[in-house]
Write a protein that holds these residues in place. Structure first.
Motif, PDB file in Angstrom:
ATOM      1  N   GLU A   1       1.476   5.043   7.115  1.00  0.00           N
ATOM      2  CA  GLU A   1       2.648   4.980   7.413  1.00  0.00           C
ATOM      3  C   GLU A   1       3.323   3.990   6.467  1.00  0.00           C
ATOM      4  O   GLU A   1       2.524   3.226   5.830  1.00  0.00           O
ATOM      5  N   SER A   2       4.816   3.972   6.351  1.00  0.00           N
ATOM      6  CA  SER A   2       5.351   3.049   5.515  1.00  0.00           C
ATOM      7  C   SER A   2       5.110   1.433   6.033  1.00  0.00           C
ATOM      8  O   SER A   2       4.915   1.288   7.345  1.00  0.00           O
ATOM      9  N   VAL A   3       4.955   0.427   5.017  1.00  0.00           N
ATOM     10  CA  VAL A   3       4.717  -0.854   5.489  1.00  0.00           C
ATOM     11  C   VAL A   3       6.007  -1.268   6.411  1.00  0.00           C
ATOM     12  O   VAL A   3       6.889  -1.223   5.780  1.00  0.00           O
TER      13      VAL A   3
ATOM     14  N   ARG B   1       0.849  -1.337   0.092  1.00  0.00           N
ATOM     15  CA  ARG B   1       0.039  -0.058  -0.023  1.00  0.00           C
ATOM     16  C   ARG B   1       0.737   1.150  -0.116  1.00  0.00           C
ATOM     17  O   ARG B   1       0.359   2.313  -0.500  1.00  0.00           O
ATOM     18  N   ASP B   2       1.949   1.332   0.493  1.00  0.00           N
ATOM     19  CA  ASP B   2       3.007   2.369   0.478  1.00  0.00           C
ATOM     20  C   ASP B   2       3.899   2.710  -1.025  1.00  0.00           C
ATOM     21  O   ASP B   2       4.613   3.314  -1.140  1.00  0.00           O
ATOM     22  N   GLY B   3       3.548   1.457  -1.679  1.00  0.00           N
ATOM     23  CA  GLY B   3       4.201   1.788  -3.232  1.00  0.00           C
ATOM     24  C   GLY B   3       5.275   0.886  -3.428  1.00  0.00           C
ATOM     25  O   GLY B   3       5.652   0.628  -4.413  1.00  0.00           O
ATOM     26  N   THR B   4       5.816   0.250  -2.251  1.00  0.00           N
ATOM     27  CA  THR B   4       7.073  -0.642  -2.278  1.00  0.00           C
ATOM     28  C   THR B   4       6.851  -1.846  -2.817  1.00  0.00           C
ATOM     29  O   THR B   4       5.488  -2.423  -2.707  1.00  0.00           O
TER      30      THR B   4
ATOM     31  N   GLU C   1       2.551  -4.479  12.447  1.00  0.00           N
ATOM     32  CA  GLU C   1       1.669  -3.346  12.658  1.00  0.00           C
ATOM     33  C   GLU C   1       2.423  -1.795  12.213  1.00  0.00           C
ATOM     34  O   GLU C   1       3.296  -1.567  13.001  1.00  0.00           O
ATOM     35  N   SER C   2       1.525  -1.123  11.451  1.00  0.00           N
ATOM     36  CA  SER C   2       1.821   0.165  11.313  1.00  0.00           C
ATOM     37  C   SER C   2       0.464   0.901  11.096  1.00  0.00           C
ATOM     38  O   SER C   2      -0.348   0.418  10.752  1.00  0.00           O
TER      39      SER C   2
END
Length: 425
Positions: free
Chosen positions: A386-388, A349-352, A381-382
């Motif tokens: 936030e970044s995964v 979900r963060d694009g990585t 958990e994040s």
């Protein structure tokens, strides 16, 4: 509408109306640029507002981009940090950078300009796009993939989707640096490639399947003969004994189509050591499995699926598309004997992009395919936005594993086991 765009629209209509299509074909780009520059100077002198030299240069470049490039989106095409470009009509242009989709300030003059660019792209590859043929898959000169959909199929205006082709080769070491996997996983995958394991790379759209396939191909020995089969040539193998095959769409008369299945069947007659299928999406899956089962060890392919278990179901469905009337248990036995490693890669979900699972197919128990997960990405958990966070974990590898046997045969056993230190079963 901005002042610059108003000026461009005004100048564009006059200059393009005056340009002779036959002259465009006969003259060089440099000569046409000189003519457009002169015309811009003339129009600027009589324009109601002063136009700077920088603005005039921008107008000339924009017109040259429209004649010989991709119009307003040419700067996005030239930007190496952008991976995807999406046009949803004249006013809605989006792009993807670092795994995140953003809206561009760029826009087209009108729907006619978008449609003209779309037809120009199709014409370059000998295709046409019109009401009788409203969708087109094509490839740009640099290897980028393009999909075009025009009205009436596209309700809000011409849609153009461009998946850009990267100039640089990304290796396994680069993927480790990006955080897509750790060094132990990289070692396992490189050994699987060197040991001629049959590998399927599974993932969603834009997850990095082809990038990973390219990276793994770097471990293929130079004395092997390789045949690659793709819809749009994206693989960049460096081995000398390489044959690259590409499918062909039907002509305007709906003849001359060459499918991936046709090419896989033909590849079997070309004495390949390995067959690499850019993406498996239909009945060619049956011939691909036959190739893996008949001496073409080390063959690889990608496919769309969300988990390794889903990947097996997808292969089953694709074989059924071949209308062979084979029972499901025979299809599963064929898959288990052919495919040995499934690598799952995902865009988070963060694009990585991360390899979330490396699984080995062990065998069949009743009607179920048994797999052992060698590595997986364990989420932590994040918070929202936030970044995964997470880590790569392993439960080890069994001594009865086919990868262990192949590593012993190729003299890579110690290197393989060093990737599972403290975790061997």
């Amino acid at each position: 509408m901005s002042t610059n765009k108003e000026i461009y629209v005004a100048f564009r209509s006059q200059i393009f109306e005056a340009l002779d299509p036959e002259a465009i074909q006969a003259l060089s780009q440099k000569e046409i640029e000189t003519q457009i520059r002169s015309a811009v100077d003339v129009l600027a002198n009589s324009f109601e507002r002063p136009i700077t030299a920088m603005m005039k240069s921008g107008l000339v470049k924009s017109m040259m981009d429209e004649l010989f490039g991709l119009g307003p989106i040419q700067p996005l095409v030239e930007d190496q940090t952008i991976t995807d470009i999406m046009i949803n009509g004249p006013s809605d242009v989006f792009y993807e950078r670092d795994g995140k989709i953003q809206r561009s300030e760029i826009s087209f003059v009108n729907e006619e300009q978008v449609l003209a660019i779309a037809k120009q792209i199709a014409a370059r590859v000998g295709r046409r796009v019109d009401e009788l043929s409203p969708t087109v898959d094509a490839r740009l000169e640099d290897g980028s993939r393009v999909n075009i959909v025009i009205p009436p199929i596209a309700l809000d205006g011409t849609s153009i989707s461009i998946r850009k082709f990267r100039d640089q080769n990304i290796g396994v070491e680069d993927l480790v640096d990006f955080g897509s996997m750790n060094i132990d996983m990289a070692r396992v995958l490189s050994i699987a490639s060197r040991c001629r394991m049959n590998v399927l790379i599974s993932g969603g759209t834009g997850s990095g399947k082809t990038t990973l396939l390219n990276a793994l191909s770097q471990y293929i020995e130079e004395d092997e003969r390789i045949v690659t089969i793709e819809d749009a040539a994206e693989l960049r193998l460096q081995q000398p004994n390489l044959v690259r095959l590409e499918t062909r769409a039907a002509s305007i008369e709906h003849t001359g189509v060459v499918s991936q299945r046709d090419l896989v069947i033909n590849a079997l007659r070309m004495r390949p050591d390995r067959i690499i299928l850019g993406e498996c999406r239909g009945p060619e899956a049956f011939e691909m499995l036959q190739a893996m089962n008949t001496g073409h060890d080390g063959s690889m392919s990608t496919l769309h699926a969300n988990t390794p278990r889903d990947a097996i179901s997808r292969v089953e469905s694709m074989i059924m598309m071949a209308n062979l009337n084979q029972p499901l248990d025979a299809i599963r036995r064929s898959i288990v004997s052919a495919v040995q490693i499934i690598v799952q890669i995902s865009r988070l979900r963060d694009g990585t992009r991360k390899i979330t699972s490396i699984s080995e197919i062990v065998g069949l128990e009743g009607e179920s395919v048994v797999m052992e997960e060698l590595y997986r990405f364990e989420y932590q958990e994040s918070g929202y936005g936030e970044s995964v966070k997470g880590k790569f974990v392993t439960q080890g590898i069994m001594q009865r594993s086919e990868l262990v046997k192949k590593a012993q045969f190729f003299g890579l056993y110690e290197e393989l086991m060093s990737s599972f230190q403290g975790a061997s079963l």
